[in-house]
Motif scaffolding. Sequence first.
Motif, PDB file in Angstrom:
ATOM      1  N   ILE A  82       0.789  -1.053   0.281  1.00  0.00           N
ATOM      2  CA  ILE A  82       0.031  -0.094  -0.111  1.00  0.00           C
ATOM      3  C   ILE A  82       0.879   1.281   0.068  1.00  0.00           C
ATOM      4  N   ILE A  83       0.989   2.088  -0.948  1.00  0.00           N
ATOM      5  CA  ILE A  83       1.990   3.128  -1.539  1.00  0.00           C
ATOM      6  C   ILE A  83       1.454   4.409  -1.287  1.00  0.00           C
ATOM      7  N   LEU A  95       5.247   4.565   3.020  1.00  0.00           N
ATOM      8  CA  LEU A  95       5.173   5.932   2.928  1.00  0.00           C
ATOM      9  C   LEU A  95       6.488   6.340   2.212  1.00  0.00           C
ATOM     10  N   VAL A  96       6.497   6.622   0.734  1.00  0.00           N
ATOM     11  CA  VAL A  96       7.663   6.763  -0.032  1.00  0.00           C
ATOM     12  C   VAL A  96       8.470   7.940  -0.037  1.00  0.00           C
ATOM     13  N   LEU A  97       9.723   8.290   0.608  1.00  0.00           N
ATOM     14  CA  LEU A  97      10.244   9.607   0.587  1.00  0.00           C
ATOM     15  C   LEU A  97      11.048   9.556  -0.710  1.00  0.00           C
ATOM     16  N   TRP A  98      10.737   9.765  -1.850  1.00  0.00           N
ATOM     17  CA  TRP A  98      11.453   9.509  -3.125  1.00  0.00           C
ATOM     18  C   TRP A  98      12.813   9.928  -3.297  1.00  0.00           C
ATOM     19  N   LYS A 104      17.038   7.503   7.957  1.00  0.00           N
ATOM     20  CA  LYS A 104      17.522   8.222   9.238  1.00  0.00           C
ATOM     21  C   LYS A 104      17.992   9.756   8.975  1.00  0.00           C
ATOM     22  N   ASN A 105      17.954  10.169   7.831  1.00  0.00           N
ATOM     23  CA  ASN A 105      18.406  11.594   7.567  1.00  0.00           C
ATOM     24  C   ASN A 105      16.875  12.514   7.088  1.00  0.00           C
ATOM     25  N   SER A 106      15.681  11.576   7.281  1.00  0.00           N
ATOM     26  CA  SER A 106      14.674  12.268   6.699  1.00  0.00           C
ATOM     27  C   SER A 106      14.132  13.199   8.022  1.00  0.00           C
ATOM     28  N   LEU A 159       7.997   4.297   6.628  1.00  0.00           N
ATOM     29  CA  LEU A 159       8.678   5.026   5.791  1.00  0.00           C
ATOM     30  C   LEU A 159       9.948   4.024   5.067  1.00  0.00           C
ATOM     31  N   THR A 160       9.935   4.497   3.788  1.00  0.00           N
ATOM     32  CA  THR A 160      11.016   3.839   2.853  1.00  0.00           C
ATOM     33  C   THR A 160      11.633   4.831   1.782  1.00  0.00           C
ATOM     34  N   THR A 161      12.658   4.511   1.154  1.00  0.00           N
ATOM     35  CA  THR A 161      13.101   5.457   0.274  1.00  0.00           C
ATOM     36  C   THR A 161      12.784   5.118  -1.287  1.00  0.00           C
ATOM     37  N   GLY A 162      12.938   6.167  -2.110  1.00  0.00           N
ATOM     38  CA  GLY A 162      12.560   5.848  -3.601  1.00  0.00           C
ATOM     39  C   GLY A 162      13.287   4.726  -4.109  1.00  0.00           C
ATOM     40  N   LEU A 163      14.643   4.442  -3.558  1.00  0.00           N
ATOM     41  CA  LEU A 163      15.455   3.309  -4.216  1.00  0.00           C
ATOM     42  C   LEU A 163      14.959   2.164  -3.730  1.00  0.00           C
TER      43      LEU A 163
END
Length: 220
Positions: A113-114, A152-155, A161-163, A174-178
Amino acid sequence: IKKTKKNDIKKSGYYAVLGNEELAELLRKGQSTTIRNGNELEDIIGSQVKFNKVSSISFEELLNMIMTNPTQNFYTSKFSLKKEILTNNGIELKGKKSISVDGLLYRDYILYIIEYKDGDNLDTKKSQSEVESLSKISELFTSLGIENSPKLVLWRCDDIKNSSIKTSEHRDYLTTGLEVSNILDISFDEIQEIRNKDQEDNVVYFTEQVCKILNLKKID
């Protein structure tokens, strides 16, 4: 930026700050483009996904696809749920008639679920709303026995950790775009190349317009 439509700029805060209609209009276009950029990211991602794509799918249709053909992977954009579906399944939703997310990927018996975000800095009210949507939809499918993973993608964030996201609840979403690119089986770098081309075009247009407005000579 140059495709953004004009409005009455004298009523804007940009004009109040600058007192110059053309400069104020240019800054307004830039801000509008920034907001629209998130939607364009979703569209680019959707165009790169190679899984079977399903559009405008209802909750009932989605559930039927998973239950009758659990080995079939698929992707859909812009999935919405009405409040009644949640309440009928014992899940409370306050102050909203529906909730939605940017995409769903069903892959290898897991429903992802994105929600996509272009950067890594969300205002508290908006981030809490998006977390709630992810949480409620996840709770619904969990209650129906469907394994799922809210994302929840922080592209553009290279490391969670830096978000600078402010909400602490459900931080494991939370997850990254990569990372999500690997889940979607798409190329993060190829998408960034497409977006970098847009950046180059925007820089050229913005520079040309500033020089034109202020009667300056452009420096290459």
